[in-house]
Scaffold this active site. Structure first.
Site, PDB file in Angstrom:
ATOM      1  N   HIS A 157       0.832  -1.222   0.000  1.00  0.00           N
ATOM      2  CA  HIS A 157       0.000   0.000   0.000  1.00  0.00           C
ATOM      3  C   HIS A 157       0.863   1.268   0.000  1.00  0.00           C
ATOM      4  O   HIS A 157       0.420   2.320   0.457  1.00  0.00           O
ATOM      5  CB  HIS A 157      -0.947   0.047   1.206  1.00  0.00           C
ATOM      6  CG  HIS A 157      -1.653  -1.238   1.486  1.00  0.00           C
ATOM      7  ND1 HIS A 157      -2.903  -1.537   1.008  1.00  0.00           N
ATOM      8  CD2 HIS A 157      -1.248  -2.343   2.187  1.00  0.00           C
ATOM      9  CE1 HIS A 157      -3.267  -2.748   1.407  1.00  0.00           C
ATOM     10  NE2 HIS A 157      -2.262  -3.264   2.122  1.00  0.00           N
ATOM     11  N   SER A 278      14.405  22.453 -15.079  1.00  0.00           N
ATOM     12  CA  SER A 278      13.226  23.292 -15.238  1.00  0.00           C
ATOM     13  C   SER A 278      13.675  24.643 -15.754  1.00  0.00           C
ATOM     14  O   SER A 278      14.740  25.136 -15.398  1.00  0.00           O
ATOM     15  CB  SER A 278      12.507  23.454 -13.901  1.00  0.00           C
ATOM     16  OG  SER A 278      11.704  24.615 -13.916  1.00  0.00           O
ATOM     17  N   LYS A 284      15.594  22.203  -9.900  1.00  0.00           N
ATOM     18  CA  LYS A 284      14.922  20.991 -10.360  1.00  0.00           C
ATOM     19  C   LYS A 284      15.808  20.061 -11.180  1.00  0.00           C
ATOM     20  O   LYS A 284      16.614  20.490 -11.993  1.00  0.00           O
ATOM     21  CB  LYS A 284      13.723  21.376 -11.234  1.00  0.00           C
ATOM     22  CG  LYS A 284      12.630  22.057 -10.452  1.00  0.00           C
ATOM     23  CD  LYS A 284      11.790  21.068  -9.679  1.00  0.00           C
ATOM     24  CE  LYS A 284      10.629  20.634 -10.540  1.00  0.00           C
ATOM     25  NZ  LYS A 284       9.770  19.700  -9.825  1.00  0.00           N
ATOM     26  N   GLU A 291       9.129   9.240 -16.424  1.00  0.00           N
ATOM     27  CA  GLU A 291       7.713   9.598 -16.609  1.00  0.00           C
ATOM     28  C   GLU A 291       7.226   9.195 -17.996  1.00  0.00           C
ATOM     29  O   GLU A 291       6.105   8.722 -18.167  1.00  0.00           O
ATOM     30  CB  GLU A 291       7.531  11.107 -16.422  1.00  0.00           C
ATOM     31  CG  GLU A 291       7.823  11.577 -15.006  1.00  0.00           C
ATOM     32  CD  GLU A 291       7.959  13.095 -14.959  1.00  0.00           C
ATOM     33  OE1 GLU A 291       9.099  13.585 -14.965  1.00  0.00           O
ATOM     34  OE2 GLU A 291       6.932  13.776 -14.949  1.00  0.00           O
TER      35      GLU A 291
END
Ligand code: ARG
Length: 461
Positions: A157, A278, A284, A291
């Site tokens: 979980h 970024s 970043k 992704e």
């Protein structure tokens, strides 16, 4: 003007819209090498069986090589009026060698031709995906070997469950990708039969030799039923299904990389080579490759569903619907190869943060099960009672804002008098993982055994 291939029956050429919906040359030109290999094998067989004069066949086979080199050199003028790769190649052959070209299509149809080309192409993709998976498995084995005994939290979980080892976690993916590999090997074996010689659907009256063309193209044997041979696309569906499952595994691993590389986890750092920055936030470092791998499954599963849907209602044998098979499989195969390569690069470059993994492994009461097991083993409690007592200790630690090993012996004994100093030996994560020695368990000795087994199996692949 009417068509050169079937103009006999036609007085007028197609409407522009007809040509637009009908032509597949913009994408099936990718089948050119397979189409030419298939035609060369067919032509050789036509000579061998005496169906076509050897001199014509020699001109055909030579001419086809010229066509291939023109295509490879980017000098070939593809024509939408000629619909597809098969007719583009044949028309060019005719321009090169003249009337002998017209004998190539003896005892053949575009139906068995395209089925043959597409099988050959998909078979190559199976091989490429298998090689891609081997590279990924090798990268995962390296990670597993390096951190075979590094502790980290195991989750259920996405909540801390029990400590595991980094090596164990990496090896879980090795198992998954090895099964994906097995599915591709299976699919490849089943698809490796030749449709060539099925002709339009019924076979042919010419004395062809299907064994000969099958062998020449590396197929194990000719397909047994000519109707099936031109109708079947389940070889492509098997590839797509195997690709979908593999993409699902890639997506899960990618998701873990996204989570693990976050500032909150810091379990891994991804290399600059596989990250982006970024344009506004200077701090970043984004896991874009992960992704995108996570997302790419959409196209692959989409292709699988699309082709299943195309095929589901088609009567035997060939219908033009089946021309819609190729773009789906092309895109899914390209996507899978790219995702595999990107994942292999990321895993190869990734460094696991041993200290952060260890710190996380010891938090979140990850050894609560070890404590309950200790109560069963050393104090003779039934597991349910041990579970209850441990739960009470977790609640106590939580209220104090500490972890289980930070409770004093007195606090422990207030919950269960049978607890002794010895309990602290099982509350450490290192001991916890070392104790999980059951077959397939997380103990470093088990993990090393799993790594050795896979290294052995990957040898010579
Ligand atoms: N371009 C066609 C395809 O991909 C080739 C087969 C055409 N056969 C036919 N009977 N029209 O399916």
């Amino acid at each position: 003007t009417s068509n050169a291939m079937w103009g006999g029956r036609f007085a007028a050429g197609p409407d522009a819209i007809m040509e637009a919906i009908n032509a597949s040359i913009s994408y099936d030109r990718r089948l050119a090498p397979q189409d030419i290999a298939g035609s060369r094998a067919h032509a050789a067989m036509l000579a061998e069986t005496g169906i076509v004069e050897r001199s014509d066949v020699e001109a055909i086979r030579e001419g086809l090589l010229t066509v291939l080199s023109e295509i490879e050199a980017g000098e070939f003028a593809f024509s939408a009026a000629l619909e597809d790769i098969h007719m583009n190649v044949e028309a060019r052959l005719k321009a090169l060698i003249g009337d002998a070209a017209g004998r190539l299509h003896t005892a053949r149809s575009r139906n068995d031709q395209v089925a043959t080309d597409f099988r050959l192409w998909t078979r190559d993709q199976c091989d490429a995906a298998i090689a891609g998976l081997d590279a990924l498995i090798a990268a995962l084995l390296d990670q597993a070997e390096q951190g075979a005994d590094w502790v980290m939290p195991g989750f259920t979980h996405l909540q801390t469950a029990q400590p595991v080892t980094w090596g164990h976690h990496m090896m879980a993916y090795v198992e998954m990708f090895a099964r994906d590999r097995g599915r591709l090997v299976d699919a490849r074996r089943r698809m490796n039969e030749s449709p060539l010689g099925a002709a339009a659907l019924a076979g042919t009256g010419f004395p062809i030799d299907r064994e000969m063309t099958a062998r020449a193209l590396g197929f194990d044997r000719p397909m047994a039923n000519s109707l099936d041979a031109v109708s079947d696309r389940d070889f492509a569906l098997e590839f797509l299904a195997a690709a979908s499952i593999c993409a699902m595994h890639l997506s899960r691993l990618a998701e873990e990389l996204v989570i693990w590389s976050s500032a909150q986890f810091r379990f891994v750092s991804l290399s600059d080579r596989f990250s982006t920055g970024s344009s506004i936030m200077p701090q970043k470092k984004n896991p874009d490759a992960a992704e995108l791998i996570r997302a790419k499954i959409g196209r692959i599963v989409g292709a699988n569903v699309a082709l299943l849907t195309v095929m589901k209602g088609l009567p035997l044998a060939y219908s033009k619907d089946m021309q819609e098979d190729k773009e789906q499989v092309f895109d899914a195969a390209d996507t899978l190869m790219l995702a595999l390569a990107a994942m292999t690069g990321m895993i190869g470059d990734m460094s696991a943060n041993r200290a952060a993994l260890a710190k996380a492994a010891g938090s979140g009461f990850s050894t609560a099960t070890d404590l309950a097991d200790w109560l069963v083993r050393e104090a003779g409690l039934p597991f349910r009672d041990a579970h209850h007592a441990t739960g009470a200790l977790v609640a106590r630690a939580e209220a104090k804002g500490c972890d289980l090993p930070d409770l004093s012996l007195e606090e422990m004994q207030a919950v269960n008098a049978a607890i002794t100093q010895d309990v602290f030996s099982v509350l450490g994560v290192e001991n916890s993982v070392r104790s999980r020695t059951s077959h397939g368990g997380t103990a470093p000795e088990q993990v090393r055994r799993q790594i050795a087994r896979w290294r052995e199996m990957q040898k010579g692949r």
